[in-house]
Design a protein around this motif. Structure first.
Motif, PDB file in Angstrom:
ATOM      1  N   PRO A  65       0.834  -1.205   0.000  1.00 46.96           N
ATOM      2  CA  PRO A  65       0.000   0.000   0.000  1.00 46.96           C
ATOM      3  C   PRO A  65       0.870   1.258   0.000  1.00 46.96           C
ATOM      4  O   PRO A  65       1.945   1.275   0.603  1.00 46.96           O
ATOM      5  CB  PRO A  65      -0.801  -0.121   1.297  1.00 46.96           C
ATOM      6  N   THR A  66       0.417   2.267  -0.702  1.00 47.81           N
ATOM      7  CA  THR A  66       1.168   3.514  -0.778  1.00 47.81           C
ATOM      8  C   THR A  66       0.194   4.672  -0.928  1.00 47.81           C
ATOM      9  O   THR A  66      -0.992   4.458  -1.170  1.00 47.81           O
ATOM     10  CB  THR A  66       2.163   3.491  -1.958  1.00 47.81           C
ATOM     11  N   ALA A  90      -2.260   0.214 -11.756  1.00 51.26           N
ATOM     12  CA  ALA A  90      -0.945  -0.275 -11.337  1.00 51.26           C
ATOM     13  C   ALA A  90      -0.200  -0.902 -12.513  1.00 51.26           C
ATOM     14  O   ALA A  90       1.016  -0.706 -12.671  1.00 51.26           O
ATOM     15  CB  ALA A  90      -1.094  -1.287 -10.204  1.00 51.26           C
ATOM     16  N   GLU A  91      -0.927  -1.651 -13.362  1.00 50.74           N
ATOM     17  CA  GLU A  91      -0.291  -2.263 -14.538  1.00 50.74           C
ATOM     18  C   GLU A  91       0.222  -1.190 -15.492  1.00 50.74           C
ATOM     19  O   GLU A  91       1.321  -1.311 -16.046  1.00 50.74           O
ATOM     20  CB  GLU A  91      -1.276  -3.187 -15.246  1.00 50.74           C
ATOM     21  N   LEU A  92      -0.559  -0.129 -15.694  1.00 47.06           N
ATOM     22  CA  LEU A  92      -0.158   0.948 -16.579  1.00 47.06           C
ATOM     23  C   LEU A  92       1.065   1.673 -16.010  1.00 47.06           C
ATOM     24  O   LEU A  92       2.012   1.994 -16.750  1.00 47.06           O
ATOM     25  CB  LEU A  92      -1.303   1.930 -16.788  1.00 47.06           C
ATOM     26  N   LEU A  93       1.077   1.923 -14.709  1.00 45.49           N
ATOM     27  CA  LEU A  93       2.242   2.558 -14.079  1.00 45.49           C
ATOM     28  C   LEU A  93       3.483   1.693 -14.210  1.00 45.49           C
ATOM     29  O   LEU A  93       4.568   2.187 -14.509  1.00 45.49           O
ATOM     30  CB  LEU A  93       1.953   2.831 -12.597  1.00 45.49           C
ATOM     31  N   ALA A  94       3.345   0.391 -14.014  1.00 45.72           N
ATOM     32  CA  ALA A  94       4.494  -0.516 -14.131  1.00 45.72           C
ATOM     33  C   ALA A  94       5.019  -0.550 -15.558  1.00 45.72           C
ATOM     34  O   ALA A  94       6.240  -0.559 -15.784  1.00 45.72           O
ATOM     35  CB  ALA A  94       4.078  -1.918 -13.679  1.00 45.72           C
ATOM     36  N   LYS A  95       4.110  -0.537 -16.518  1.00 46.57           N
ATOM     37  CA  LYS A  95       4.500  -0.601 -17.935  1.00 46.57           C
ATOM     38  C   LYS A  95       5.312   0.631 -18.346  1.00 46.57           C
ATOM     39  O   LYS A  95       6.242   0.554 -19.132  1.00 46.57           O
ATOM     40  CB  LYS A  95       3.254  -0.725 -18.803  1.00 46.57           C
ATOM     41  N   HIS A  96       4.949   1.788 -17.780  1.00 44.79           N
ATOM     42  CA  HIS A  96       5.593   3.042 -18.174  1.00 44.79           C
ATOM     43  C   HIS A  96       6.590   3.545 -17.141  1.00 44.79           C
ATOM     44  O   HIS A  96       7.018   4.709 -17.225  1.00 44.79           O
ATOM     45  CB  HIS A  96       4.532   4.106 -18.457  1.00 44.79           C
TER      46      HIS A  96
END
Length: 98
Positions: A65-66, A90-96
């Motif tokens: 958690p953040t 979260a997936e989009l943040l990890a991808k970019h």
């Protein structure tokens, strides 16, 4: 009244009349009750005791958690995208990620 002696059709007609419509699955449920097949009762205590992952399941990856500050309009659009929006974000943040 013993439930094993009920007239399923008579009881179903009375319930349907009271509801103002034919209730799907009613006759089947009454037949099951008549045979002694009862559903499990879910009390608040039982529900709380079963929270969390099912026994034996393994979490694929851990999440932390953040706090993240996001523009209110952007957050509203993510939430409006429906269930699972946090996972998709979260997936989009990890991808970019840099």
């Amino acid at each position: 009244m013993n439930i094993e002696n009920i007239d399923v059709e008579q009881v179903a007609k009375a319930i349907d009349a009271d509801a103002g419509m034919n209730l799907p699955g009613l006759r089947e449920s009454l037949e099951q009750a008549k045979r002694g097949e009862f559903a499990e009762v879910h009390t608040p205590e039982i529900i709380m005791a079963r929270r969390g992952r099912p026994v034996g399941s393994v979490q694929e990856s851990t999440k932390r958690p953040t706090t993240l500050r996001i523009d209110e309009a952007a957050l509203a659009r993510w939430r409006a995208s429906g269930k699972g929006w946090q996972t998709r974000a979260a997936e989009l943040l990890a991808k970019h990620a840099p």
